[in-house]
Design a protein around this motif. Structure first.
Motif, PDB file in Angstrom:
ATOM      1  N   GLN A 141       0.844  -1.207   0.000  1.00  0.00           N
ATOM      2  CA  GLN A 141       0.000   0.000   0.000  1.00  0.00           C
ATOM      3  C   GLN A 141       0.873   1.247   0.000  1.00  0.00           C
ATOM      4  O   GLN A 141       1.782   1.393   0.822  1.00  0.00           O
ATOM      5  CB  GLN A 141      -0.922   0.023   1.215  1.00  0.00           C
ATOM      6  N   ALA A 142       0.573   2.169  -0.915  1.00  0.00           N
ATOM      7  CA  ALA A 142       1.309   3.427  -0.982  1.00  0.00           C
ATOM      8  C   ALA A 142       0.948   4.313   0.204  1.00  0.00           C
ATOM      9  O   ALA A 142      -0.197   4.320   0.668  1.00  0.00           O
ATOM     10  CB  ALA A 142       0.988   4.135  -2.291  1.00  0.00           C
ATOM     11  N   LYS A 143       1.917   5.057   0.676  1.00  0.00           N
ATOM     12  CA  LYS A 143       1.705   5.959   1.810  1.00  0.00           C
ATOM     13  C   LYS A 143       1.231   7.329   1.319  1.00  0.00           C
ATOM     14  O   LYS A 143       1.779   7.877   0.367  1.00  0.00           O
ATOM     15  CB  LYS A 143       2.990   6.115   2.619  1.00  0.00           C
ATOM     16  N   VAL A 144       0.214   7.848   1.966  1.00  0.00           N
ATOM     17  CA  VAL A 144      -0.264   9.191   1.684  1.00  0.00           C
ATOM     18  C   VAL A 144       0.726  10.196   2.276  1.00  0.00           C
ATOM     19  O   VAL A 144       1.265   9.964   3.358  1.00  0.00           O
ATOM     20  CB  VAL A 144      -1.672   9.390   2.294  1.00  0.00           C
ATOM     21  N   PRO A 145       1.009  11.304   1.588  1.00  0.00           N
ATOM     22  CA  PRO A 145       1.964  12.276   2.121  1.00  0.00           C
ATOM     23  C   PRO A 145       1.534  12.846   3.472  1.00  0.00           C
ATOM     24  O   PRO A 145       0.345  13.082   3.705  1.00  0.00           O
ATOM     25  CB  PRO A 145       1.996  13.368   1.049  1.00  0.00           C
ATOM     26  N   PHE A 146       2.499  13.055   4.330  1.00  0.00           N
ATOM     27  CA  PHE A 146       2.265  13.680   5.628  1.00  0.00           C
ATOM     28  C   PHE A 146       1.962  15.153   5.422  1.00  0.00           C
ATOM     29  O   PHE A 146       2.688  15.858   4.715  1.00  0.00           O
ATOM     30  CB  PHE A 146       3.509  13.521   6.504  1.00  0.00           C
ATOM     31  N   SER A 147       0.900  15.635   6.050  1.00  0.00           N
ATOM     32  CA  SER A 147       0.509  17.037   5.934  1.00  0.00           C
ATOM     33  C   SER A 147       0.159  17.579   7.305  1.00  0.00           C
ATOM     34  O   SER A 147      -0.858  17.195   7.892  1.00  0.00           O
ATOM     35  CB  SER A 147      -0.691  17.184   4.994  1.00  0.00           C
ATOM     36  N   ALA A 148       0.994  18.467   7.829  1.00  0.00           N
ATOM     37  CA  ALA A 148       0.726  19.083   9.122  1.00  0.00           C
ATOM     38  C   ALA A 148      -0.575  19.867   9.091  1.00  0.00           C
ATOM     39  O   ALA A 148      -1.347  19.866  10.060  1.00  0.00           O
ATOM     40  CB  ALA A 148       1.885  19.990   9.529  1.00  0.00           C
ATOM     41  N   SER A 149      -0.858  20.527   7.977  1.00  0.00           N
ATOM     42  CA  SER A 149      -2.077  21.336   7.890  1.00  0.00           C
ATOM     43  C   SER A 149      -3.322  20.459   7.916  1.00  0.00           C
ATOM     44  O   SER A 149      -4.354  20.856   8.487  1.00  0.00           O
ATOM     45  CB  SER A 149      -2.059  22.190   6.623  1.00  0.00           C
ATOM     46  N   THR A 150      -3.261  19.264   7.340  1.00  0.00           N
ATOM     47  CA  THR A 150      -4.396  18.349   7.387  1.00  0.00           C
ATOM     48  C   THR A 150      -4.655  17.891   8.815  1.00  0.00           C
ATOM     49  O   THR A 150      -5.808  17.873   9.285  1.00  0.00           O
ATOM     50  CB  THR A 150      -4.140  17.128   6.486  1.00  0.00           C
ATOM     51  N   ILE A 151      -3.608  17.526   9.529  1.00  0.00           N
ATOM     52  CA  ILE A 151      -3.760  17.108  10.922  1.00  0.00           C
ATOM     53  C   ILE A 151      -4.322  18.255  11.749  1.00  0.00           C
ATOM     54  O   ILE A 151      -5.224  18.064  12.580  1.00  0.00           O
ATOM     55  CB  ILE A 151      -2.408  16.629  11.487  1.00  0.00           C
ATOM     56  N   LYS A 152      -3.832  19.459  11.514  1.00  0.00           N
ATOM     57  CA  LYS A 152      -4.329  20.628  12.249  1.00  0.00           C
ATOM     58  C   LYS A 152      -5.813  20.836  12.025  1.00  0.00           C
ATOM     59  O   LYS A 152      -6.565  21.131  12.964  1.00  0.00           O
ATOM     60  CB  LYS A 152      -3.568  21.887  11.826  1.00  0.00           C
ATOM     61  N   ARG A 153      -6.258  20.691  10.781  1.00  0.00           N
ATOM     62  CA  ARG A 153      -7.670  20.930  10.483  1.00  0.00           C
ATOM     63  C   ARG A 153      -8.564  19.950  11.234  1.00  0.00           C
ATOM     64  O   ARG A 153      -9.598  20.339  11.785  1.00  0.00           O
ATOM     65  CB  ARG A 153      -7.930  20.853   8.979  1.00  0.00           C
ATOM     66  N   TYR A 154      -8.177  18.680  11.246  1.00  0.00           N
ATOM     67  CA  TYR A 154      -8.974  17.703  11.996  1.00  0.00           C
ATOM     68  C   TYR A 154      -8.980  18.035  13.488  1.00  0.00           C
ATOM     69  O   TYR A 154     -10.024  17.975  14.145  1.00  0.00           O
ATOM     70  CB  TYR A 154      -8.417  16.299  11.780  1.00  0.00           C
ATOM     71  N   MET A 155      -7.829  18.388  14.026  1.00  0.00           N
ATOM     72  CA  MET A 155      -7.746  18.707  15.453  1.00  0.00           C
ATOM     73  C   MET A 155      -8.544  19.948  15.802  1.00  0.00           C
ATOM     74  O   MET A 155      -9.225  20.007  16.832  1.00  0.00           O
ATOM     75  CB  MET A 155      -6.276  18.861  15.866  1.00  0.00           C
ATOM     76  N   GLU A 156      -8.473  20.943  14.947  1.00  0.00           N
ATOM     77  CA  GLU A 156      -9.216  22.183  15.193  1.00  0.00           C
ATOM     78  C   GLU A 156     -10.719  21.970  15.077  1.00  0.00           C
ATOM     79  O   GLU A 156     -11.503  22.621  15.768  1.00  0.00           O
ATOM     80  CB  GLU A 156      -8.746  23.264  14.215  1.00  0.00           C
TER      81      GLU A 156
END
Length: 257
Positions: A141-156
Motif C-alpha cells: 500500500q502506498a503511503k499518503v503524504p504527511f501534511s501538518a495542515s491536514t492534521i491541524k484541520r482535523y484537530m481544530e
C-alpha cells in the motif's frame, strides 16, 4: 474540509484548570469521589496529549514525519480508547440509576477523531492491530503524504466539541449526583475493576508509556503500582517504540487560574 477559526492552544488553556483541580491529590478511597478524580485525570491527559501534538506540528522535519505520524496516531488511539471505555463499560454499568447523553455528545467530535485516525494510518500505510497502540504494515500500500495542515484541520474541528463534552462529564460525575442516583458502592467498585481490566486487555504497553509521559507533575493520576511506574514503564516498556519518545513533552505549560 475547511479549517475553523480556532485558537487551539487557547482552548486548551481554558479547560486545563478545570481538569487539573480534581487530580492534585492522591486517588480518593471513597468510590463516589473516585469517579470525578479518575475522569479528570483522563481528561487532563487527553488535553496535554493534544496540546503537545499541536504545538509540534510545524516543526517536524521530513525525516521524522513517519515517526511523528505514529506518535500522533498513538494520541488518537489513546483518546478513542478512553471514549470506547466510557461507551462500553463505565456509563452502561451505571445505568439505569445514572443516565447521561454520552453517546450524543461523543457524536459531536467522533467523526473528526475517526477521520484523523484513518488519515494517519494512510500516511503510515498500516491497519489496526489487536490493541490500541498496535498497527500492522499493509504490504504494497502506498503511503499518503504527511501534511501538518491536514492534521491541524482535523484537530481544530474536534477541539471545541470535545472539550465541551469533557467538561460536561465532570459536571455529571460530581459525587453528589452519583449519590443522589442511588448507585451503590459495590456497583462503583465493580465499574472500576471492569475498567481496569479493559485497560489492561485493550491497551498496548507503548500506549501506557505514551500516556504516562504526558502526566503533569501536579497530577496524581493514574494510580499505577510502584513497580509498574518506576521499573517497567521507564526501563522495560520504554524500549519498544523509543524512536518516538523524542516527541514527548519536555515541560508543561503553567496552569493559569
Amino acid at each position: 474540509m475547511s479549517s475553523p477559526n480556532v485558537d487551539f492552544l487557547g482552548r486548551c488553556a481554558k479547560s486545563r484548570p478545570r481538569f487539573a483541580k480534581h487530580v492534585v491529590g492522591p486517588a480518593p478511597t471513597d468510590p463516589f469521589d473516585f469517579q470525578i478524580w479518575s475522569m479528570s485525570g483522563g481528561h487532563l491527559l487527553i488535553l496535554e496529549i493534544l496540546a503537545n501534538i499541536y504545538s509540534q506540528l510545524d516543526t517536524i522535519p521530513p525525516a521524522e514525519e513517519q515517526n511523528f505520524a505514529l506518535f500522533c496516531l498513538f494520541g488518537m488511539q489513546f483518546i478513542e480508547h478512553h471514549h470506547h471505555l466510557e461507551e462500553t463499560v463505565i456509563f452502561p454499568m451505571m445505568e439505569p440509576e445514572f443516565t447521561t447523553n454520552v453517546l450524543a455528545e461523543h457524536a459531536t467530535f467522533s467523526g473528526a477523531l475517526h477521520e484523523l485516525d484513518k488519515y494517519l494510518k494512510s500516511v503510515l500505510a498500516v491497519k489496526q492491530g489487536a490493541k490500541n497502540g498496535q498497527v500492522i504494515p499493509i504490504v504494497g500500500q502506498a503511503k499518503v503524504p504527511f501534511s501538518a495542515s491536514t492534521i491541524k484541520r482535523y484537530m481544530e474541528t474536534m477541539i471545541d466539541p470535545l472539550f465541551t463534552h469533557l467538561e460536561h462529564e465532570l459536571e455529571w460525575l460530581a459525587p453528589e449526583n452519583i449519590r443522589a442516583s442511588g448507585l451503590s458502592k459495590a456497583r462503583l467498585d465493580q465499574i472500576n475493576a471492569k475498567a481496569e481490566e479493559h485497560i489492561q486487555n485493550e491497551m498496548d504497553i507503548s500506549l501506557l508509556v505514551f500516556g504516562t509521559r504526558h502526566v503533569r507533575p501536579e497530577s496524581y493520576f493514574p494510580p499505577l503500582p510502584w513497580f509498574l511506574a518506576k521499573i517497567l514503564v521507564p526501563w522495560v516498556f520504554w524500549w519498544k517504540d523509543r524512536k518516538l519518545w523524542k516527541f514527548l513533552p519536555k515541560s508543561f505549560v503553567p496552569i493559569e487560574p
